[in-house]
Design an enzyme around this catalytic site. Structure first.
Site, PDB file in Angstrom:
ATOM      1  N   TYR A 190       3.465 -41.252  21.985  1.00  0.00           N
ATOM      2  CA  TYR A 190       4.341 -41.564  23.116  1.00  0.00           C
ATOM      3  C   TYR A 190       5.620 -40.729  23.018  1.00  0.00           C
ATOM      4  CZ  TYR A 190       1.353 -45.718  23.752  1.00  0.00           C
ATOM      5  OH  TYR A 190       0.288 -46.568  23.915  1.00  0.00           O
TER       6      TYR A 190
ATOM      7  N   PRO B 298      -1.772 -55.049  30.732  1.00  0.00           N
ATOM      8  CA  PRO B 298      -2.155 -56.392  31.185  1.00  0.00           C
ATOM      9  C   PRO B 298      -1.794 -56.648  32.639  1.00  0.00           C
ATOM     10  CG  PRO B 298      -0.193 -56.507  29.826  1.00  0.00           C
ATOM     11  CD  PRO B 298      -0.683 -55.100  29.724  1.00  0.00           C
ATOM     12  N   LEU B 299      -0.874 -55.819  33.189  1.00  0.00           N
ATOM     13  CA  LEU B 299      -0.514 -55.954  34.605  1.00  0.00           C
ATOM     14  C   LEU B 299      -1.189 -54.871  35.433  1.00  0.00           C
ATOM     15  CD1 LEU B 299       3.281 -56.725  34.088  1.00  0.00           C
ATOM     16  CD2 LEU B 299       1.541 -58.293  34.970  1.00  0.00           C
ATOM     17  N   ALA B 300      -2.229 -54.251  34.866  1.00  0.00           N
ATOM     18  CA  ALA B 300      -2.890 -53.112  35.518  1.00  0.00           C
ATOM     19  C   ALA B 300      -1.821 -52.104  35.974  1.00  0.00           C
ATOM     20  CB  ALA B 300      -3.768 -53.581  36.675  1.00  0.00           C
ATOM     21  N   GLN B 301      -0.940 -51.789  35.035  1.00  0.00           N
ATOM     22  CA  GLN B 301       0.142 -50.819  35.230  1.00  0.00           C
ATOM     23  C   GLN B 301       1.065 -51.187  36.392  1.00  0.00           C
ATOM     24  OE1 GLN B 301      -1.803 -46.904  35.112  1.00  0.00           O
ATOM     25  NE2 GLN B 301      -1.399 -46.920  32.908  1.00  0.00           N
ATOM     26  N   GLY B 302       1.209 -52.464  36.641  1.00  0.00           N
ATOM     27  CA  GLY B 302       2.144 -52.924  37.681  1.00  0.00           C
ATOM     28  C   GLY B 302       1.450 -53.342  38.970  1.00  0.00           C
ATOM     29  N   LEU B 303       0.174 -52.968  39.132  1.00  0.00           N
ATOM     30  CA  LEU B 303      -0.563 -53.350  40.354  1.00  0.00           C
ATOM     31  C   LEU B 303      -0.496 -54.858  40.588  1.00  0.00           C
ATOM     32  CD1 LEU B 303      -2.816 -52.533  42.586  1.00  0.00           C
ATOM     33  CD2 LEU B 303      -4.392 -53.489  40.918  1.00  0.00           C
ATOM     34  N   LEU B 304      -0.664 -55.640  39.493  1.00  0.00           N
ATOM     35  CA  LEU B 304      -0.774 -57.098  39.627  1.00  0.00           C
ATOM     36  C   LEU B 304       0.581 -57.778  39.835  1.00  0.00           C
ATOM     37  CD1 LEU B 304      -3.547 -57.552  36.907  1.00  0.00           C
ATOM     38  CD2 LEU B 304      -3.842 -57.514  39.397  1.00  0.00           C
ATOM     39  N   GLY B 305       1.649 -56.967  39.811  1.00  0.00           N
ATOM     40  CA  GLY B 305       2.966 -57.505  40.157  1.00  0.00           C
ATOM     41  C   GLY B 305       3.094 -57.699  41.658  1.00  0.00           C
TER      42      GLY B 305
HETATM   43  N1  LIG Z   1      -3.855 -48.135  23.231  1.00  0.00           N
HETATM   44  C1  LIG Z   1      -3.854 -47.450  24.347  1.00  0.00           C
HETATM   45  O1  LIG Z   1      -4.670 -46.530  24.563  1.00  0.00           O
HETATM   46  C2  LIG Z   1      -2.834 -47.809  25.395  1.00  0.00           C
HETATM   47  C3  LIG Z   1      -2.969 -47.328  26.709  1.00  0.00           C
HETATM   48  C4  LIG Z   1      -2.015 -47.701  27.655  1.00  0.00           C
HETATM   49  C5  LIG Z   1      -0.928 -48.520  27.282  1.00  0.00           C
HETATM   50  N2  LIG Z   1      -0.821 -48.952  25.991  1.00  0.00           N
HETATM   51  C6  LIG Z   1       0.307 -49.819  25.574  1.00  0.00           C
HETATM   52  O2  LIG Z   1       0.355 -50.960  26.439  1.00  0.00           O
HETATM   53  C7  LIG Z   1       1.652 -51.067  27.023  1.00  0.00           C
HETATM   54  C8  LIG Z   1       1.529 -51.699  28.388  1.00  0.00           C
HETATM   55  O3  LIG Z   1       0.561 -51.039  29.210  1.00  0.00           O
HETATM   56  P1  LIG Z   1       0.975 -50.210  30.501  1.00  0.00           P
HETATM   57  O4  LIG Z   1       2.380 -49.820  30.395  1.00  0.00           O
HETATM   58  O5  LIG Z   1      -0.074 -49.165  30.677  1.00  0.00           O
HETATM   59  O6  LIG Z   1       0.752 -51.242  31.724  1.00  0.00           O
HETATM   60  P2  LIG Z   1       1.350 -52.649  32.135  1.00  0.00           P
HETATM   61  O7  LIG Z   1       2.029 -53.295  31.026  1.00  0.00           O
HETATM   62  O8  LIG Z   1       0.228 -53.335  32.804  1.00  0.00           O
HETATM   63  O9  LIG Z   1       2.384 -52.245  33.282  1.00  0.00           O
HETATM   64  C9  LIG Z   1       3.727 -51.948  32.993  1.00  0.00           C
HETATM   65  C10 LIG Z   1       4.468 -51.719  34.299  1.00  0.00           C
HETATM   66  O10 LIG Z   1       4.293 -52.830  35.180  1.00  0.00           O
HETATM   67  C11 LIG Z   1       5.503 -53.086  35.892  1.00  0.00           C
HETATM   68  N3  LIG Z   1       5.946 -54.445  35.523  1.00  0.00           N
HETATM   69  C12 LIG Z   1       6.209 -54.924  34.279  1.00  0.00           C
HETATM   70  N4  LIG Z   1       6.621 -56.199  34.328  1.00  0.00           N
HETATM   71  C13 LIG Z   1       6.587 -56.566  35.619  1.00  0.00           C
HETATM   72  C14 LIG Z   1       6.906 -57.758  36.298  1.00  0.00           C
HETATM   73  N5  LIG Z   1       7.313 -58.849  35.653  1.00  0.00           N
HETATM   74  N6  LIG Z   1       6.772 -57.788  37.667  1.00  0.00           N
HETATM   75  C15 LIG Z   1       6.359 -56.691  38.340  1.00  0.00           C
HETATM   76  N7  LIG Z   1       6.049 -55.516  37.745  1.00  0.00           N
HETATM   77  C16 LIG Z   1       6.163 -55.442  36.388  1.00  0.00           C
HETATM   78  C17 LIG Z   1       6.492 -52.009  35.455  1.00  0.00           C
HETATM   79  O11 LIG Z   1       6.378 -50.885  36.339  1.00  0.00           O
HETATM   80  P3  LIG Z   1       7.225 -50.721  37.728  1.00  0.00           P
HETATM   81  O12 LIG Z   1       8.387 -51.650  37.685  1.00  0.00           O
HETATM   82  O13 LIG Z   1       7.601 -49.288  37.758  1.00  0.00           O
HETATM   83  O14 LIG Z   1       6.224 -51.057  38.789  1.00  0.00           O
HETATM   84  C18 LIG Z   1       5.963 -51.612  34.088  1.00  0.00           C
HETATM   85  O15 LIG Z   1       6.325 -50.322  33.665  1.00  0.00           O
HETATM   86  C19 LIG Z   1       2.212 -49.646  26.981  1.00  0.00           C
HETATM   87  O16 LIG Z   1       3.623 -49.610  27.046  1.00  0.00           O
HETATM   88  C20 LIG Z   1       1.682 -49.172  25.640  1.00  0.00           C
HETATM   89  O17 LIG Z   1       2.502 -49.656  24.595  1.00  0.00           O
HETATM   90  C21 LIG Z   1      -1.757 -48.615  25.055  1.00  0.00           C
END
Ligand SMILES: NC(=O)c1ccc[n+]([C@@H]2O[C@H](COP(=O)([O-])OP(=O)(O)OC[C@H]3O[C@@H](n4cnc5c(N)ncnc54)[C@H](OP(=O)(O)O)[C@@H]3O)[C@@H](O)[C@H]2O)c1
Length: 329
Positions: free
Chosen positions: A58, A198-205
């Site tokens: 990262y 877990p939030l499908a990268q923010g989609l589920l927000g």
């Molecule tokens: N092992 C692997 O291969 C792998 C791959 C991917 C990720 N990861 C790890 O998993 C972590 C989380 O996954 P991710 O970042 O891909 O996706 P995520 O946690 O599903 O989505 C994060 C994004 O969702 C939005 N969000 C967060 N909280 C919210 C809320 N309460 N209400 C509305 N929107 C909200 C924000 O974006 P906006 O506000 O811009 O919409 C935030 O940047 C990463 O940081 C990383 O540490 C690991």
């Protein structure tokens, strides 16, 4: 906050993902690293979040460095999970890379050291020899893997000669594949599934739709954020909204509560603000009923995002549009 205890490790059910800490691909800009990351980490600790996930890849080490700085003298309150990029996973390289991560993290130990994904060409034997030496030296407290199928997770355990505490995989209402075998394995054998995205990268927000697309290349290129996918996701988002209304919470909190309702599963949502982090932490306390779980599962099963070919086509036509509009200026 709630906690899960397995194999001698105790972690918060809601953690914090730090890919966003230095990632131009998320479109958050440089100010995020300077102005948001530190308060996020401090607030996470205040709220009882212990599990903080990072990786050497990262920001090419910057996420680890920012995390180390942000923790400051509160290092011991956190359970740091980092990952090695297993391009050449030989024992000596695993050891050397762990020590480089430790330096960036300003720590004398890594609580969970994970192989970021399975190397398709090299078995896990040599990497697990390195992992074993790190465990014996007390530099690493627990070994983990990420993006592993069940058979390879089990063979990694054989190679280590000890439990591989966790498997970090994509797990959310849109991608429920871990329910087939990884979650049942974790439950029956006392291991952990760490749910990323877990939030499908923010989609589920529920903030995005075809007229309001998210920032950053990573989501622009994702099948689930194509305008047609966002249209198809509306019934699922509506189901989240409806349940959220009855609990006086947000769709994102319902989506997270759905993930961590499965035993031996914890989630590591990323956050773009301290408010999001606070809301995510609070979702640990939210309990969904079986009826609500059923409603969500039905809506999730009906959602099918567009396939990869449509994404490539969509990206190509936006690129052509961008060039056209530049030429016509
Ligand atoms: N092992 C692997 O291969 C792998 C791959 C991917 C990720 N990861 C790890 O998993 C972590 C989380 O996954 P991710 O970042 O891909 O996706 P995520 O946690 O599903 O989505 C994060 C994004 O969702 C939005 N969000 C967060 N909280 C919210 C809320 N309460 N209400 C509305 N929107 C909200 C924000 O974006 P906006 O506000 O811009 O919409 C935030 O940047 C990463 O940081 C990383 O540490 C690991």
């Amino acid at each position: 906050m709630r906690y899960v205890e397995v194999c001698g490790a105790k972690v918060s059910t809601i953690g914090l993902g730090t890919w966003q800490f230095y990632a131009p691909e998320w479109g958050y800009g440089r100010s995020y690293a300077n102005e948001v990351a530190r308060p996020l980490v401090q607030r996470a600790l205040d709220l009882g979040i212990t599990l903080i996930d990072t990786a050497e890849i990262y920001g090419l080490g910057r996420s680890e460095r920012i995390l180390g700085e942000a923790l400051g003298d509160r290092r011991d309150e956190a359970f740091i999970a980092t990952k090695i990029t297993p391009v050449l996973p030989l024992a000596s390289i695993v050891e050397q890379r762990a020590r480089a991560s430790l330096k960036r993290l300003r720590s004398d130990r890594i609580d969970l050291y994970q192989l970021h994904w399975p190397n398709p060409l090299v078995s896990d034997g040599p990497a697990m020899t390195g992992m074993r030496r790190l465990l014996d030296a007390g530099v690493v407290k627990h070994a983990g893997v990420s993006n592993y199928g069940l058979a390879r997770w089990q063979s990694a355990e054989l190679a280590l000669g000890a439990p591989v505490l966790s498997n970090q995989v994509r797990f959310n209402l849109v991608d429920r594949r871990p329910l087939v075998d990884l979650v049942p394995f974790a439950r029956s054998e006392g291991r952990l599934v760490i749910a990323y995205s877990p939030l499908a990268q923010g989609l589920l927000g529920g903030r995005y739709d075809a007229d309001n697309l998210p920032s950053g290349a990573i989501r622009r290129a994702s099948p689930i954020f194509q305008p047609e996918s966002l249209r198809r996701a509306e019934p699922l988002i509506d189901a989240l909204r409806e349940i959220a209304k009855s609990h006086q919470c947000t769709p994102a909190q319902v989506a997270l509560a759905w993930v961590v309702r499965h035993s031996n599963v914890v989630a590591i949502p990323g956050a773009s603000s301290v408010e999001q982090l606070e809301s995510n932490a609070a979702s640990a306390e939210l309990e969904l009923s079986d009826t609500e779980e059923g409603q969500l599962s039905t809506a999730a099963e009906r959602f099918e995002p567009v396939g990869g070919a449509a994404v490539v086509q969509g990206l190509a036509s936006s690129a052509v549009e961008a060039v056209r509009s530049r030429l016509s200026r």
